[in-house]
Scaffold this motif. Structure first.
Motif, short mmCIF file in Angstrom:
data_model
loop_
_atom_site.label_atom_id
_atom_site.label_comp_id
_atom_site.label_asym_id
_atom_site.label_seq_id
_atom_site.Cartn_x
_atom_site.Cartn_y
_atom_site.Cartn_z
N GLN A 1 0.83 -1.20 0.00
CA GLN A 1 0.00 0.00 0.00
C GLN A 1 0.87 1.26 0.00
N VAL A 2 1.91 1.25 0.81
CA VAL A 2 2.82 2.39 0.86
C VAL A 2 3.52 2.56 -0.48
N TYR A 3 3.96 1.44 -1.08
CA TYR A 3 4.61 1.52 -2.40
C TYR A 3 3.70 2.20 -3.41
N GLU A 4 2.42 1.82 -3.38
CA GLU A 4 1.47 2.36 -4.35
C GLU A 4 1.30 3.86 -4.17
N VAL A 5 1.20 4.30 -2.90
CA VAL A 5 1.05 5.74 -2.63
C VAL A 5 2.30 6.50 -3.06
N VAL A 6 3.48 5.95 -2.73
CA VAL A 6 4.73 6.61 -3.10
C VAL A 6 4.86 6.74 -4.61
N ASP A 7 4.58 5.67 -5.33
CA ASP A 7 4.71 5.71 -6.79
C ASP A 7 3.74 6.71 -7.40
N TYR A 8 2.52 6.75 -6.88
CA TYR A 8 1.55 7.71 -7.43
C TYR A 8 1.98 9.14 -7.12
N ALA A 9 2.37 9.39 -5.88
CA ALA A 9 2.78 10.75 -5.50
C ALA A 9 3.95 11.22 -6.33
N HIS A 10 4.95 10.37 -6.49
CA HIS A 10 6.12 10.77 -7.28
C HIS A 10 5.78 11.01 -8.74
N SER A 11 4.79 10.30 -9.25
CA SER A 11 4.37 10.53 -10.64
C SER A 11 3.76 11.91 -10.82
N LYS A 12 3.31 12.51 -9.71
CA LYS A 12 2.72 13.85 -9.72
C LYS A 12 3.68 14.91 -9.19
N ASP A 13 4.94 14.54 -9.00
CA ASP A 13 5.98 15.42 -8.45
C ASP A 13 5.64 15.87 -7.03
N ILE A 14 5.01 14.98 -6.28
CA ILE A 14 4.70 15.20 -4.87
C ILE A 14 5.61 14.31 -4.04
N LEU A 15 6.12 14.85 -2.94
CA LEU A 15 7.01 14.08 -2.08
C LEU A 15 6.21 13.28 -1.05
N VAL A 16 6.90 12.35 -0.37
CA VAL A 16 6.25 11.49 0.62
C VAL A 16 7.09 11.46 1.90
N MET A 17 6.41 11.57 3.04
CA MET A 17 7.06 11.44 4.33
C MET A 17 6.46 10.25 5.08
N SER A 18 7.31 9.32 5.51
CA SER A 18 6.85 8.24 6.39
C SER A 18 6.93 8.74 7.83
N ALA A 19 6.02 8.26 8.68
CA ALA A 19 5.95 8.76 10.05
C ALA A 19 5.90 7.62 11.05
N ILE A 20 6.82 7.66 12.01
CA ILE A 20 6.74 6.77 13.17
C ILE A 20 6.00 7.53 14.25
N GLY A 21 4.69 7.38 14.27
CA GLY A 21 3.85 8.14 15.19
C GLY A 21 3.09 7.25 16.16
N THR A 22 3.61 6.06 16.43
CA THR A 22 2.90 5.07 17.23
C THR A 22 3.69 4.69 18.49
N SER A 23 4.46 5.61 19.01
CA SER A 23 5.30 5.43 20.20
C SER A 23 6.48 4.48 19.96
N GLN A 24 6.65 4.00 18.74
CA GLN A 24 7.79 3.14 18.44
C GLN A 24 9.10 3.91 18.33
N GLU A 25 9.00 5.24 18.42
CA GLU A 25 10.22 6.04 18.49
C GLU A 25 11.02 5.75 19.77
N THR A 26 10.38 5.03 20.71
CA THR A 26 11.09 4.61 21.92
C THR A 26 11.42 3.11 21.88
N SER A 27 11.31 2.50 20.71
CA SER A 27 11.65 1.08 20.58
C SER A 27 13.16 0.88 20.60
#
Length: 300
Positions: free
Chosen positions: A215-241
Motif C-alpha cells: 500500500q505504501v509503495y502504491e502511494v509513493v509511486d503515485y505521489a512521485h508521478s505527480k511530483d509530490i514528495l512522501v514522508m513516512s511517520a513513526i507516530g505510534t510510540s515506536q520512536e522509543t523502541s
C-alpha cells in the motif's frame, strides 16, 4: 538550483523558498530526517529545547507538536514572544521549522473518547495566516491520538492552507487519530494531492496494523508521478523502541522510496530517544552524512 538539504548550511536553508526547500529535500534522495517535538515539555535539561537536541543527533527538519500558535509555549527557548519563537528556533538550530495543525472533524465516527484541543492547535484560515506571520517553513496537517481528525477533514484543510499559507504543506494521518476509518489508501492520497499538498504523509511501514508495504509503495509511486514528495511517520510510540526496530523500519521505508523519514515525540521528554534519531539517520544515509549533519555549525 537548490542545494540538497542533507548538505546545506544554515545560511543556505534560511534563504530557501518553499519550492526550493521541496527541491532540496527531493535532491537528498531519501536521506532527510525529520524529528517531531512536543515543544511544551521540558527537554533533558532546563535551558535547552528538544529541537536543539534533535538536530544535534542528526535531524534535518523539526516539527513542533502541541503548540498553540496564538499563545506558544516553547520550553527551554528562553526569552521569546508570540512573534519571534520560530525565528529563535531557526537561529538556534539552523533547520526548517514546522508545526502540526490538526483538522478536527466534530462529526467523525470515534473509536475512543475525543480529546479537545485549543483553536490555536487546529487547522483553520486563522492559524494558517498566523503560520505565515511567524515564519514557519511548513505545516503538517495530521492528528494526535483521540483528537478526531478524519481524512475528509485533512483534505478540506489542505485546500484552505493552499490559499492562506506560503510554506510547504504536509498532509495525512500517522495513525487513526481516534477515527474509525482507513489511515491511508491510494485513493485518499490522490484526494490530498488534488487538494494541493506538497508532501503526503504515510504511516511508517511496521507502525500501523494492516498498512502493508504494498500500500505504501502504491502511494509513493503515485505521489512521485505527480511530483509530490512522501514522508513516512513513526507516530505510534515506536520512536522509543529498540535500535534494531528503528533501523528495520528505516530501511523498509527507504526501500518504499519515501523522501523524508519522520520520527515521533513519544519519549520521556516530548521527543524520540535521541539515540534512535541517530540510528535512523545512520541506517538511511550512513555515518558520513550523519556525523556531518551533527557537526555542521549553525554559523556557516
Amino acid at each position: 538550483m537548490a542545494k540538497r538539504l542533507v548538505s546545506a548550511n544554515a545560511s543556505d536553508i534560511i534563504k530557501m523558498s518553499a519550492e526550493e526547500l521541496k527541491n532540496s529535500i527531493k535532491a537528498s534522495e531519501g536521506r532527510v530526517v525529520l524529528t517531531e517535538i512536543v515543544a511544551t515539555r521540558e527537554a533533558y535539561e532546563p535551558g535547552i529545547t528538544g529541537a536543539e537536541i534533535a538536530c544535534a543527533f542528526g535531524s534535518n527538519m523539526v516539527l513542533l507538536n502541541g503548540v498553540d500558535i496564538f499563545s506558544p509555549v516553547i520550553e527551554g527557548l528562553g526569552q521569546y514572544d508570540d512573534n519571534n519563537f520560530v525565528e529563535l528556533l531557526k537561529q538556534y538550530t539552523g533547520r526548517p521549522i514546522g508545526l502540526n495543525l490538526e483538522p478536527v472533524d466534530t462529526e467523525s465516527d470515534m473509536l475512543e473518547d475525543r480529546v479537545v484541543i485549543s483553536k490555536g492547535r487546529q487547522a483553520s484560515k486563522e492559524t494558517f495566516l498566523r503560520a505565515n506571520e511567524v515564519g514557519l517553513d511548513f505545516v503538517c496537517l495530521t492528528g494526535n491520538p483521540g483528537v478526531g481528525v478524519s481524512n475528509e477533514a485533512v483534505i478540506n484543510a489542505v485546500k484552505i492552507a493552499k490559499e492562506n499559507f506560503d510554506g510547504l504543506i504536509i498532509a495525512g494521518k500517522m495513525h487513526g487519530a481516534g477515527v474509525n476509518e482507513p489511515v491511508i489508501t491510494v485513493e485518499i492520497a490522490k484526494e490530498i494531492i488534488d487538494a494541493g499538498a506538497d508532501i503526503i504523509l504515510v504511516p511508517s511501514i511496521g507502525s500501523v496494523p494492516g498498512v502493508r508495504p504494498e500500500q505504501v509503495y502504491e502511494v509513493v509511486d503515485y505521489a512521485h508521478s505527480k511530483d509530490i514528495l512522501v514522508m513516512s511517520a513513526i507516530g505510534t510510540s515506536q520512536e522509543t523502541s529498540d535500535s534494531e526496530t528503528i533501523k528495520r523500519m528505516a530501511i523498509d521505508n527507504k526501500i518504499a522510496g519515501v523522501d523524508i523519514q519522520h520520527i515521533g515525540d513519544a519519549g520521556y521528554h516530548g521527543m524520540s530517544i535521541p539515540e534512535n534519531i541517530y540510528d535512523l539517520s545512520v541506517a538511511i544515509r550512513g555515518r558520513r552524512h550523519t556525523i556531518t549533519s551533527m557537526s555542521r555549525s549553525i554559523n556557516r
